[in-house]
Design an enzyme around this catalytic site. Sequence first.
Site, PDB file in Angstrom:
ATOM      1  CG  LEU A 338      95.685  56.667  51.531  1.00  0.00           C
ATOM      2  CD1 LEU A 338      94.475  57.248  51.736  1.00  0.00           C
ATOM      3  CD2 LEU A 338      96.510  57.471  52.593  1.00  0.00           C
ATOM      4  N   GLY A 339      97.081  52.203  51.466  1.00  0.00           N
ATOM      5  CA  GLY A 339      97.289  50.851  51.873  1.00  0.00           C
ATOM      6  C   GLY A 339      96.498  50.028  50.846  1.00  0.00           C
ATOM      7  NE  ARG A 340      98.970  45.610  47.981  1.00  0.00           N
ATOM      8  CZ  ARG A 340      99.161  45.928  46.787  1.00  0.00           C
ATOM      9  NH1 ARG A 340      98.281  45.527  45.956  1.00  0.00           N
ATOM     10  NH2 ARG A 340     100.305  46.818  46.475  1.00  0.00           N
ATOM     11  N   GLY A 341      93.620  47.048  50.418  1.00  0.00           N
ATOM     12  CA  GLY A 341      92.562  46.341  51.083  1.00  0.00           C
ATOM     13  C   GLY A 341      92.210  44.938  50.577  1.00  0.00           C
ATOM     14  N   GLY A 342      91.044  44.563  50.990  1.00  0.00           N
ATOM     15  CA  GLY A 342      90.648  43.194  50.589  1.00  0.00           C
ATOM     16  C   GLY A 342      90.591  43.161  49.109  1.00  0.00           C
ATOM     17  CG  PHE A 343      87.721  43.275  47.509  1.00  0.00           C
ATOM     18  CD1 PHE A 343      87.726  41.755  47.034  1.00  0.00           C
ATOM     19  CD2 PHE A 343      86.995  43.484  48.823  1.00  0.00           C
ATOM     20  CE1 PHE A 343      87.001  40.900  47.631  1.00  0.00           C
ATOM     21  CE2 PHE A 343      86.305  42.267  49.281  1.00  0.00           C
ATOM     22  CZ  PHE A 343      86.183  41.072  48.777  1.00  0.00           C
ATOM     23  CB  VAL A 346      92.801  52.810  49.654  1.00  0.00           C
ATOM     24  CG1 VAL A 346      92.136  54.169  49.851  1.00  0.00           C
ATOM     25  CG2 VAL A 346      92.105  51.803  49.500  1.00  0.00           C
ATOM     26  CE  LYS A 360      89.113  48.704  48.464  1.00  0.00           C
ATOM     27  NZ  LYS A 360      88.618  48.090  49.401  1.00  0.00           N
ATOM     28  CG  ASP A 456      84.334  41.521  54.350  1.00  0.00           C
ATOM     29  OD1 ASP A 456      84.528  40.676  55.358  1.00  0.00           O
ATOM     30  OD2 ASP A 456      85.255  41.656  53.653  1.00  0.00           O
TER      31      ASP A 456
END
Length: 662
Positions: A338-343, A346, A360, A456
Amino acid sequence: MSSGLLLFWLISSFHLISVSTSSKDTSFVFNGFGQANLSLDGSATLLPNGLLQLAKDSQHQMGHAFIKKPIGFSSSTLLSFTTHFVCALVPKPGFEGGHGITFLISPSVDFTQAQPTRYLGIFNASTNGFTSSHLFAVELDTVRNLDFHETNNNHVGIDVNSPISVESAPASYFSITEQKNVSINLSCGDPIQVWVDYEGTVLNVSVAPLEAGKPSRPLLSRPSISQKCCQVEDCLLGSLQRQGHHTSRELLQLLDISKLPRMPQPRAEHKKPSALIIAPLVALAIIVVAVLAGGFYHMKKKKYAVVREPWEKEFGTRRFSYKSLYIATKGFRKDGFLGRGGFGVVYRGDLPQNKPIAVKRVSHDGEQGMKQFVAEVVSMRSLKHRNLVPLLRYCRRKGELLLVSEYMPNGSLDQHLFDDRSPVLSWSQRLVILKGIASALFYLHTGVEQVVLHRDIKASNVMLDAELNGRLGDFGMARFHDHGGNAATTAAVGTVGYMAPELITMGASTVTDVYAFGVFMLEVACGRKPVEPRMMQAEKRYLIKWVCECWKKGSLLEAKDPRLGGEFLPEEVELVMKLGLLCTNIVPESRPTMEQVVLYLNENLPLPDFSPYTLGIGSFTPVVVDAVSLTVSCTSRNWSAPSVSSSSGNNSKDDEQPLDIS
Ligand SMILES: *[C@@H]1O[C@H](CO)[C@@H](O)[C@H](O)[C@H]1NC(C)=O
Ligand SMILES: *[C@@H]1O[C@H](CO)[C@@H](O)[C@H](O)[C@H]1NC(C)=O
Ligand SMILES: *[C@@H]1O[C@H](CO)[C@@H](O)[C@H](O)[C@H]1NC(C)=O
Ligand SMILES: *[C@@H]1O[C@H](CO)[C@@H](O)[C@H](O)[C@H]1NC(C)=O
Ligand SMILES: *[C@@H]1O[C@H](CO)[C@@H](O)[C@H](O)[C@H]1NC(C)=O
């Protein structure tokens, strides 16, 4: 061929009560064996975290662990004991499996004559059936031995003086919720609870997975009196002196293990048995044997290996097995990305009969701080607000934490704001999102027992549900990450552009959250990121400054998102922008509280008097000034960030905290 089985005797709770005289009972609870006085032999090892590893790796291993202090079984007419323990049989990837694990009661701790493999490390070819050996065992056996009349390679059996079980059954338990027998794969690597209850003349054995309670019906129930030749009682009493004490009925009530806490808090309880009880030397033994068996496991267990520590057992039900996450996400396949978050990264997952989930994967370097972080994850349970992304469960592996939350079909807000391929959010939709997030933050700051800081707040941490309501996610992630010990990024927690100037010196607090929320409001109204270093016009680079400049020029609306078109109420857009400037005042004391922000946004309270020339308004002080750090955190498409609560006081140290410069 090298072969072995990694057997972990994972005990998070061990309880044994032996009522043997009228006045005393012997009972103890071990949550992990760190406190236990054990006599170990063979391959048995006590790991630093209290886990008892009975066998590992190589072939034909056996390991025994006995409780040193003898437990007396006297000849009282009502001999009873009950035990509850947790163990796990963890196959080693690439190797064939071993035999299994037994719970043993024996008059001797010397098993040098015993043989491994099918003799389970407690019997040998010639001791079979000798009543004088006084061996009583409950076996969890993962190999079918035809000469022992075994019918199944995944069974639980009661052994009295012989490896040929007097009673055995395929491992299963009766599930109350499903109203049927559910089978258990003993060698699946997950912890298994075992209960052995002996009262008077009946011996019951039950097994269940960790998340289940004690089954209402035992798997095995053995009326020992009916089998003259191998009575459990005779076996237990062995050569004991006959004491002739009576056990009172009231004491026997203690034996009802269902009345004991299922997972007791750590305490090492050692009641001294009376001298009378010590005299008859019957040692209670816990035995395990791991041995080479026939081609058994096609070991892919390591793949699913999770990390569990004693402190986590109170969170038991909040955990997810890695295996189920692996299956839900189809092995973390690319098409579920689904995507790449800050940490972390996902993935979308589907659990049978459940709403879709977002998983995640957060990698971490150290275990330090993990306990606190997990505690906070779990405390999310108590946080309930319709504008928060609910965190469902977590799973911990070596160097990795997996956070499971509800899947948010509309992804994160930043993609709607900044990605030209996404349909433009109307002003009224944006206002609904802002009001929702404001109310969630107000709730976090005041509505729960402790002050919970988000730390955040930004568009990429706001998820949109099916109705396009904003949901705040990724609680405390930034703070968590400092425990990873990445010194290079240790500066302050948050994302550049959203970080209040005093964060570096004063630490995170509710007013630094308000600051970030102010930036977020401007971001939503203006449809741009707070810092755009590559912006051609220098005066537009810093959003806060730019909005203030426009206000000074008397054309506040010039700063609004051009994609809004004409469909907005100018007063509302101006209100949001001014409120954004008020919240980003560099003087922390001049910022409103989240409660006031909610009132202003809902127009229940008029904005206080201030102008673009008011002290502290419209000045943007980049918290970190080196060029690399000025890259604003970005996230990609469609995902729901699992969120984590961060419950802390107002003044944690930021110098421990990293900067999200992803
Ligand atoms: C373990 O044994 C030692 C000596 O044998 C004794 O001093 C100690 O108190 C025992 N610990 C427990 C928890 O029983
Ligand atoms: C089996 O064990 C008994 C003691 O329990 C010992 O006397 C005997 O020699 C052993 N037999 C073999 C074949 O190892
Ligand atoms: C469940 O298992 C028990 C013990 O093996 C058996 O007696 C019982 O009949 C089973 N019940 C069902 C519903 O299958
Ligand atoms: C138990 O699980 C392992 C791995 O998941 C599998 O290889 C094995 O066949 C299973 N055993 C039974 C009895 O279902
Ligand atoms: C053993 O199981 C039977 C049948 O469920 C039950 O009636 C009995 O109380 C149990 N005994 C013990 C000691 O748990």
